[in-house]
Enzyme design. Sequence first.
Site, PDB file in Angstrom:
ATOM      1  N   LYS A  55       0.837  -1.203   0.000  1.00  0.00           N
ATOM      2  CA  LYS A  55       0.000   0.000   0.000  1.00  0.00           C
ATOM      3  C   LYS A  55       0.866   1.244   0.000  1.00  0.00           C
ATOM      4  O   LYS A  55       1.990   1.251   0.515  1.00  0.00           O
ATOM      5  CB  LYS A  55      -0.968   0.024   1.169  1.00  0.00           C
ATOM      6  CG  LYS A  55      -0.358   0.344   2.516  1.00  0.00           C
ATOM      7  CD  LYS A  55      -1.443   0.506   3.576  1.00  0.00           C
ATOM      8  CE  LYS A  55      -0.836   0.800   4.932  1.00  0.00           C
ATOM      9  NZ  LYS A  55      -1.874   1.122   5.919  1.00  0.00           N
TER      10      LYS A  55
ATOM     11  N   TYR B 250      -6.818   0.721 -11.882  1.00  0.00           N
ATOM     12  CA  TYR B 250      -5.548   0.058 -12.163  1.00  0.00           C
ATOM     13  C   TYR B 250      -4.442   1.093 -12.292  1.00  0.00           C
ATOM     14  O   TYR B 250      -4.699   2.284 -12.464  1.00  0.00           O
ATOM     15  CB  TYR B 250      -5.640  -0.819 -13.419  1.00  0.00           C
ATOM     16  CG  TYR B 250      -5.986  -0.058 -14.678  1.00  0.00           C
ATOM     17  CD1 TYR B 250      -4.986   0.454 -15.507  1.00  0.00           C
ATOM     18  CD2 TYR B 250      -7.313   0.172 -15.033  1.00  0.00           C
ATOM     19  CE1 TYR B 250      -5.309   1.153 -16.658  1.00  0.00           C
ATOM     20  CE2 TYR B 250      -7.643   0.868 -16.170  1.00  0.00           C
ATOM     21  CZ  TYR B 250      -6.637   1.359 -16.994  1.00  0.00           C
ATOM     22  OH  TYR B 250      -6.954   2.067 -18.121  1.00  0.00           O
TER      23      TYR B 250
ATOM     24  N   SER C 262      -7.923   5.258 -14.985  1.00  0.00           N
ATOM     25  CA  SER C 262      -6.842   4.595 -14.263  1.00  0.00           C
ATOM     26  C   SER C 262      -6.359   5.503 -13.138  1.00  0.00           C
ATOM     27  O   SER C 262      -6.930   6.547 -12.894  1.00  0.00           O
ATOM     28  CB  SER C 262      -5.674   4.321 -15.213  1.00  0.00           C
ATOM     29  OG  SER C 262      -5.273   5.538 -15.805  1.00  0.00           O
TER      30      SER C 262
END
Length: 128
Positions: free
Chosen positions: A9, A58, A25
Amino acid sequence: MQIEMLKCKLHMAAVTQAELWYDGSCAIDEDLVELAGLREFEKIDIYNVSNGERFHTYVILAERGSGIISMNGAAARRVQVGDRIIIASYAQMTEAEADSHKPKLVYLDESNKVERSTNTIPVQLAEA
């Protein structure tokens, strides 16, 4: 049996851009992508700490060293520039793999500079 574990993360990243008409995205500074162990086109979860929104998108690459975190396409409607977000990725693994797995945790400041990197989170204590 396969279980899903946190892979990595970027914690408390600051959104620097929101581009509605760019390919959908999340553009992330290439240095941060590498440090966290992310990959271009990898599915990510976005947790917007500023407004509570949670969604998937993504990774695409942004200029190395730029500090860019840009939400693009429909995701641009879920953030405001300056919002603080968590970008997380998960991985499927066996229980044996999970026993030794250590996620890559990268903590950022308001300028998307790395404050620290670790692979553990302290145990949360009860309030006094």
